[in-house]
Design an enzyme around this catalytic site. Structure first.
Site, PDB file in Angstrom:
ATOM      1  N   GLU A 118       4.881  -2.401   5.914  1.00 44.86           N
ATOM      2  CA  GLU A 118       4.915  -1.646   4.733  1.00 44.86           C
ATOM      3  C   GLU A 118       4.004  -0.254   5.099  1.00 44.86           C
ATOM      4  O   GLU A 118       3.408  -0.371   5.810  1.00 44.86           O
ATOM      5  CB  GLU A 118       4.230  -2.367   3.635  1.00 44.86           C
ATOM      6  CG  GLU A 118       4.722  -3.715   3.238  1.00 44.86           C
ATOM      7  CD  GLU A 118       3.915  -4.441   2.404  1.00 44.86           C
ATOM      8  OE1 GLU A 118       2.671  -3.781   1.658  1.00 44.86           O
ATOM      9  OE2 GLU A 118       3.981  -5.707   2.075  1.00 44.86           O
ATOM     10  N   LYS A 120       1.332   2.129   4.828  1.00 47.11           N
ATOM     11  CA  LYS A 120      -0.098   2.009   4.274  1.00 47.11           C
ATOM     12  C   LYS A 120      -0.555   3.366   3.596  1.00 47.11           C
ATOM     13  O   LYS A 120      -0.570   4.227   4.212  1.00 47.11           O
ATOM     14  CB  LYS A 120      -1.232   1.756   5.559  1.00 47.11           C
ATOM     15  CG  LYS A 120      -2.487   1.588   5.093  1.00 47.11           C
ATOM     16  CD  LYS A 120      -3.641   1.038   6.236  1.00 47.11           C
ATOM     17  CE  LYS A 120      -5.083   0.692   5.699  1.00 47.11           C
ATOM     18  NZ  LYS A 120      -5.407   1.648   4.794  1.00 47.11           N
ATOM     19  N   ASP A 122      -2.264   5.993   1.484  1.00 49.82           N
ATOM     20  CA  ASP A 122      -3.557   6.647   1.426  1.00 49.82           C
ATOM     21  C   ASP A 122      -3.874   6.998   0.045  1.00 49.82           C
ATOM     22  O   ASP A 122      -3.871   8.408  -0.179  1.00 49.82           O
ATOM     23  CB  ASP A 122      -3.468   7.580   2.523  1.00 49.82           C
ATOM     24  CG  ASP A 122      -4.830   7.925   3.017  1.00 49.82           C
ATOM     25  OD1 ASP A 122      -5.693   7.481   2.741  1.00 49.82           O
ATOM     26  OD2 ASP A 122      -4.841   9.120   3.759  1.00 49.82           O
ATOM     27  N   TYR A 230       1.852  -3.291  -4.051  1.00 45.95           N
ATOM     28  CA  TYR A 230       1.979  -4.249  -2.781  1.00 45.95           C
ATOM     29  C   TYR A 230       1.732  -5.746  -2.829  1.00 45.95           C
ATOM     30  O   TYR A 230       1.721  -6.100  -1.955  1.00 45.95           O
ATOM     31  CB  TYR A 230       1.369  -3.356  -1.593  1.00 45.95           C
ATOM     32  CG  TYR A 230      -0.014  -3.082  -1.847  1.00 45.95           C
ATOM     33  CD1 TYR A 230      -0.980  -4.129  -1.948  1.00 45.95           C
ATOM     34  CD2 TYR A 230      -0.621  -1.706  -1.730  1.00 45.95           C
ATOM     35  CE1 TYR A 230      -2.451  -3.804  -2.004  1.00 45.95           C
ATOM     36  CE2 TYR A 230      -1.920  -1.379  -1.903  1.00 45.95           C
ATOM     37  CZ  TYR A 230      -2.759  -2.550  -1.942  1.00 45.95           C
ATOM     38  OH  TYR A 230      -3.989  -2.150  -2.162  1.00 45.95           O
ATOM     39  N   LYS A 317      -3.265   1.653  12.260  1.00 46.98           N
ATOM     40  CA  LYS A 317      -3.330   3.032  11.692  1.00 46.98           C
ATOM     41  C   LYS A 317      -2.677   4.143  12.630  1.00 46.98           C
ATOM     42  O   LYS A 317      -2.373   4.063  13.948  1.00 46.98           O
ATOM     43  CB  LYS A 317      -4.640   3.538  11.707  1.00 46.98           C
ATOM     44  CG  LYS A 317      -5.648   2.274  10.878  1.00 46.98           C
ATOM     45  CD  LYS A 317      -5.562   2.628   9.488  1.00 46.98           C
ATOM     46  CE  LYS A 317      -6.680   3.851   9.438  1.00 46.98           C
ATOM     47  NZ  LYS A 317      -7.986   3.463   8.661  1.00 46.98           N
ATOM     48  N   CYS A 411      -8.129  46.856  21.462  1.00 45.37           N
ATOM     49  CA  CYS A 411      -7.003  45.774  21.847  1.00 45.37           C
ATOM     50  C   CYS A 411      -7.758  45.345  22.988  1.00 45.37           C
ATOM     51  O   CYS A 411      -8.063  45.816  24.037  1.00 45.37           O
ATOM     52  CB  CYS A 411      -5.947  46.534  22.020  1.00 45.37           C
ATOM     53  SG  CYS A 411      -4.503  45.491  22.985  1.00 45.37           S
ATOM     54  N   CYS A 414      -5.308  46.250  26.161  1.00 47.80           N
ATOM     55  CA  CYS A 414      -5.099  47.509  26.822  1.00 47.80           C
ATOM     56  C   CYS A 414      -6.357  48.375  26.475  1.00 47.80           C
ATOM     57  O   CYS A 414      -6.326  49.497  26.911  1.00 47.80           O
ATOM     58  CB  CYS A 414      -4.031  48.121  26.417  1.00 47.80           C
ATOM     59  SG  CYS A 414      -3.821  48.538  24.835  1.00 47.80           S
ATOM     60  N   CYS A 429      -2.351  46.713  17.461  1.00 51.97           N
ATOM     61  CA  CYS A 429      -2.735  47.567  18.901  1.00 51.97           C
ATOM     62  C   CYS A 429      -2.053  48.925  18.749  1.00 51.97           C
ATOM     63  O   CYS A 429      -0.889  48.924  18.417  1.00 51.97           O
ATOM     64  CB  CYS A 429      -2.433  46.771  19.927  1.00 51.97           C
ATOM     65  SG  CYS A 429      -2.383  48.003  21.330  1.00 51.97           S
ATOM     66  N   CYS A 435       0.195  49.583  26.426  1.00 47.30           N
ATOM     67  CA  CYS A 435      -0.217  48.009  26.093  1.00 47.30           C
ATOM     68  C   CYS A 435       0.475  46.981  27.078  1.00 47.30           C
ATOM     69  O   CYS A 435       1.825  46.925  26.792  1.00 47.30           O
ATOM     70  CB  CYS A 435      -0.254  47.536  24.991  1.00 47.30           C
ATOM     71  SG  CYS A 435      -1.158  45.815  24.488  1.00 47.30           S
TER      72      CYS A 435
HETATM   73  S1  IVH Z   1      -2.540  -5.179   1.216  1.00 45.81           S
HETATM   74  C1  IVH Z   1      -5.400  -8.670   1.475  1.00 45.81           C
HETATM   75  N1  IVH Z   1      -0.736  -3.396   1.378  1.00 45.81           N
HETATM   76  O1  IVH Z   1      -5.424  -0.416   2.440  1.00 45.81           O
HETATM   77  C2  IVH Z   1      -4.485  -7.283   1.481  1.00 45.81           C
HETATM   78  N2  IVH Z   1      -3.073  -2.885   1.452  1.00 45.81           N
HETATM   79  O2  IVH Z   1      -8.054  -1.825   4.249  1.00 45.81           O
HETATM   80  C3  IVH Z   1      -4.712  -6.208   0.808  1.00 45.81           C
HETATM   81  N3  IVH Z   1      -3.311  -0.361   1.258  1.00 45.81           N
HETATM   82  O3  IVH Z   1      -7.824  -1.547   0.122  1.00 45.81           O
HETATM   83  C4  IVH Z   1      -4.293  -4.999   1.011  1.00 45.81           C
HETATM   84  N4  IVH Z   1      -1.205   0.144   1.519  1.00 45.81           N
HETATM   85  O4  IVH Z   1      -5.867   0.281  -0.473  1.00 45.81           O
HETATM   86  C5  IVH Z   1      -2.181  -3.601   1.410  1.00 45.81           C
HETATM   87  N5  IVH Z   1       0.852  -1.623   1.474  1.00 45.81           N
HETATM   88  C6  IVH Z   1      -0.378  -2.194   1.529  1.00 45.81           C
HETATM   89  C7  IVH Z   1      -1.375  -0.976   1.545  1.00 45.81           C
HETATM   90  C8  IVH Z   1      -2.762  -1.486   1.497  1.00 45.81           C
HETATM   91  C9  IVH Z   1      -2.565   0.791   1.348  1.00 45.81           C
HETATM   92  C10 IVH Z   1      -4.862  -0.096   1.273  1.00 45.81           C
HETATM   93  C11 IVH Z   1      -5.564  -0.889   0.255  1.00 45.81           C
HETATM   94  C12 IVH Z   1      -6.676  -1.595   0.645  1.00 45.81           C
HETATM   95  C13 IVH Z   1      -6.761  -1.238   2.144  1.00 45.81           C
HETATM   96  C14 IVH Z   1      -7.101  -2.373   3.019  1.00 45.81           C
END
Ligand code: IVH
Length: 677
Positions: A118, A120, A122, A230, A317, A411, A414, A429, A435
């Site tokens: 999935e 991650k 932000d 999620y 990451k 410049c 030159c 310039c 130049c």
């Molecule tokens: S699962 C026990 N799925 O990452 C598992 N977390 O370091 C709980 N996060 O605080 C998290 N995308 O804010 C999960 N697809 C995703 C995520 C996700 C972002 C963040 C979440 C959590 C942190 C974990």
């Protein structure tokens, strides 16, 4: 969803509107597939608001109009998480992912494992509690054991359902996911904040966090927040595995990222990381990695937890896209056109997967606006394939005696003075003719058709002459001999002789073309001709101040400033003098066009090669008789004059019914007779 409900009872119309608006929210936020324009949605919402105002007895706290909750004047209450909100173990390299997969296979004693991969997200984690299908509480992650009650604010996020869709829903139901801000929403928000002189946010995550922690939900409501689910807590029993749960969450009303996929084994894990990484730049939200989860819940259970992280999940990451480093210096580069571009020289820093030592500062204005100084601690960003950039300085880390950066007066290539024209963003310039950074381009322009028209002096020859230091400026062309030229690549004795001849021929030139050939910024062919006619001679023009220059037809303050700057640079004047010394004799044009102008008002196009003279000469002679010679055929063209192997212009002429002249007709024209079409 007809409007006929209007005629029936208000109660029914209100309920219908609530349903319709919920359905639109679902389509927009969950399915990402809106079916009506925003304006229509707003009209439905307003109609509902009005009806509810007229019928307070029909109020419902979960109506889509009640997205704004009460102020949290006392601050946010603390919420204990019955099931702690855990964190994830991190990995940065393929090796660590391989180790994760190996350990899991070993613990489970299996050959291969199915995972979900999935994005991650932000943003910030949030836990949502539903009772009887209604949102009753929303809490931040906090320290994982207890967070803050932000229900009032979360209710304003339209992507989060206030009521769930479907029957036989688990009750209670706790859903976890990420609140985030879209990149486009973030940019718009920052623009708005800046326009109102408020502090802006550094990135979408900070903006999302700041927006969710507002004491006044009305402020949160105004912020472009979104949500992706999620996780559903296990007791909910929404499914036996992660993908089934995500699918079910989507069905009952939660947005789930479409980037989620099911993968097999280590190869699947690594491929998903690459695929999601490739999709990253095109997304309208920030992700900072990929989360791997063992798909099967029984297996998750078997694996359990270590300290505060599940053993069955891993966050791979992406390399950070923003890092802190020190700005060592700001250098200035000079482009082919003389434009000065600032470049940041940095203390080397690993960002976006590579070591960065140089970054763009965009332009001079930007440095001033952001007050970035050499010696500053700066944030450097490198996202995807985009050129690394200095995002901003951290003035709070600045030594108090750090001076502001100053644009160099000369410049760096030159030494000519730097020109800053009022109303123009870039500094330049002024040494256009001398130049080295501008040398090749200046020579190419000098030799070009509309300028000195030196046949045979093309880009490749110029490049060689400059690189072998045979020619530094246009005046040097006039001392080239056959021997030197014949020594160049792909140049025979014969063509060298021809080129020397062409260079010699160019000495005989009109003042207008000569002025154009100098390559003064903004001075085009027509402008140069106007200047030549107006001043009648080079000396008068070179002595003119900006005011006198502006008196010329079509010369505005910017062009006047460029001309004045050009001739006030001593080095340019020296080249002009050497050109004259070499025998270049720009011929003055009188204010009144010389001789008769029998072709004035007629426009011609030349195509194909003429046997009697080069096209450029035919053009010159036609113009001398008052004709206009253009490059494209239109219905206003008097005639297209064709030589051997004419191009598409002849077809165009036939298509438009424009007259076609041969060389005999051209000869007649040049004697001042207009042949019958
Ligand atoms: S699962 C026990 N799925 O990452 C598992 N977390 O370091 C709980 N996060 O605080 C998290 N995308 O804010 C999960 N697809 C995703 C995520 C996700 C972002 C963040 C979440 C959590 C942190 C974990």
């Amino acid at each position: 969803m007809s409007r006929s409900g209007k005629e029936s009872s208000p109660a029914r119309r209100i309920e219908a509107l609530r349903e319709e608006i919920r359905a639109h929210n679902h389509r927009y936020y969950v399915l990402d597939d809106p079916s009506i324009p925003d304006a229509e949605y707003d009209r439905l919402l307003r109609e509902l608001e009005q009806l509810e105002a007229e019928h307070p007895e029909l109020d419902d706290p979960d109506s889509p109009t009640h997205r704004v909750g009460a102020r949290a004047d006392e601050g946010f209450a603390t919420v204990e998480h019955v099931v702690p909100m855990l964190s994830l173990a991190n990995a940065f390299e393929d090796d660590e992912v391989a180790e994760f997969d190996r350990r899991i296979r070993e613990l489970l004693d299996v050959e291969s494992v199915t995972y979900t991969a999935e994005p991650k997200l932000d943003g910030l984690a949030i836990s949502l509690r539903y009772e009887g299908g209604r949102l009753v509480r929303a809490a931040t992650r906090g320290d994982g054991q207890a967070g803050e009650d932000v229900t009032g604010n979360v209710r304003t996020i339209r992507a989060i359902p206030l009521t769930l869709v479907g029957d036989e829903l688990p009750d209670p139901l706790e859903v976890r996911g990420e609140v985030y801000m879209t990149r486009s929403g973030f940019r718009a928000l920052n623009e708005r904040l800046a326009a109102e002189d408020h502090k802006t946010f550094v990135n979408p995550r900070n903006a999302a966090a700041g927006s969710l922690r507002q004491l006044d939900p009305a402020v949160t409501a105004d912020r472009p927040l979104r949500f992706f689910a999620y996780q559903a807590l296990a007791e909910a029993g929404l499914g036996d595995n992660q993908s089934a749960v995500l699918e079910r969450l989507r069905e009952i009303g939660f947005p789930v990222s479409s980037l989620v996929r099911r993968v097999e084994g280590l190869d699947g894990l690594l491929a998903a990381y690459r695929d999601i990484g490739e999709a990253r730049d095109a997304l309208d939200f920030d992700i900072d990695g990929v989360v791997y989860k063992v798909e099967d819940f029984d297996r998750q259970q078997e694996l359990g937890f270590v300290s505060r992280s599940p053993r069955w999940a891993l966050a791979r990451k992406f390399p950070a896209q923003e890092e802190l480093t020190t700005l060592r210096a700001i250098d200035v580069q000079v482009g082919r056109t003389g434009k000065l571009t600032p470049v940041a020289r940095l203390e080397p820093v690993f960002v976006g997967g590579v070591t960065v030592t140089n970054a763009t500062l965009h332009n001079l204005d930007e440095i001033r606006r952001k007050d970035i100084r050499p010696g500053d601690a700066v944030i450097v960003r490198r996202a995807g394939d985009v050129i690394p950039e200095v995002v901003r300085a951290l003035p709070e880390k600045r030594r108090s005696d750090l001076p502001e950066w100053q644009l160099p007066e000369h410049c760096p290539v030159c030494g000519s003075h730097v020109e800053l024209v009022e109303g123009q963003a870039d500094a330049r310039c002024s040494g256009g003719l001398v130049c080295p950074a501008q040398r090749k381009r200046a020579l190419e322009h000098f030799a070009s058709r509309g300028a000195m028209d030196i046949e045979g002096l093309g880009t490749k020859i110029i490049a060689q002459l400059v690189e072998r230091q045979r020619v530094d400026d246009p005046a040097d062309l006039y001392s080239l001999d056959v021997e030197t030229l014949a020594g160049l690549d792909r140049m025979g004795e014969k063509s060298a002789a021809k080129l020397v001849e062409a260079i010699a021929r160019s000495k005989d030139v009109s003042l207008g073309r000569f002025l154009f050939a100098l390559g003064i910024r903004e001075v085009g062919e027509v402008g140069a001709r106007n200047l030549a006619r107006h001043f009648g001679g080079l000396d008068a023009l070179m002595a003119a101040d900006p005011e006198a220059l502006e008196a010329v037809e079509d010369v505005g303050p910017i062009m006047a400033a460029h001309i004045h700057e050009f001739f006030s640079e001593q080095r340019n004047r020296a080249v002009v003098q050497r050109l004259l010394d070499a025998g270049v004799t720009p011929q003055a044009e009188s204010a009144e066009p010389a001789g008769e102008q029998p072709l004035s008002g007629c426009s011609f196009v030349l195509t194909g090669s003429l046997s009697s003279m080069p096209r450029s000469e035919a053009k010159k002679r036609l113009q001398a008789l008052g004709a206009k010679v253009t490059g494209s055929v239109s219905k206003n063209t008097r005639a297209v004059i064709v030589g051997d192997s004419p191009g598409s212009k002849l077809d165009k002429a036939r298509e438009l019914g424009v007259a076609v002249f041969d060389e005999d007709a051209l000869a007649a024209l040049l004697e001042g007779r207009l042949p019958e079409a």
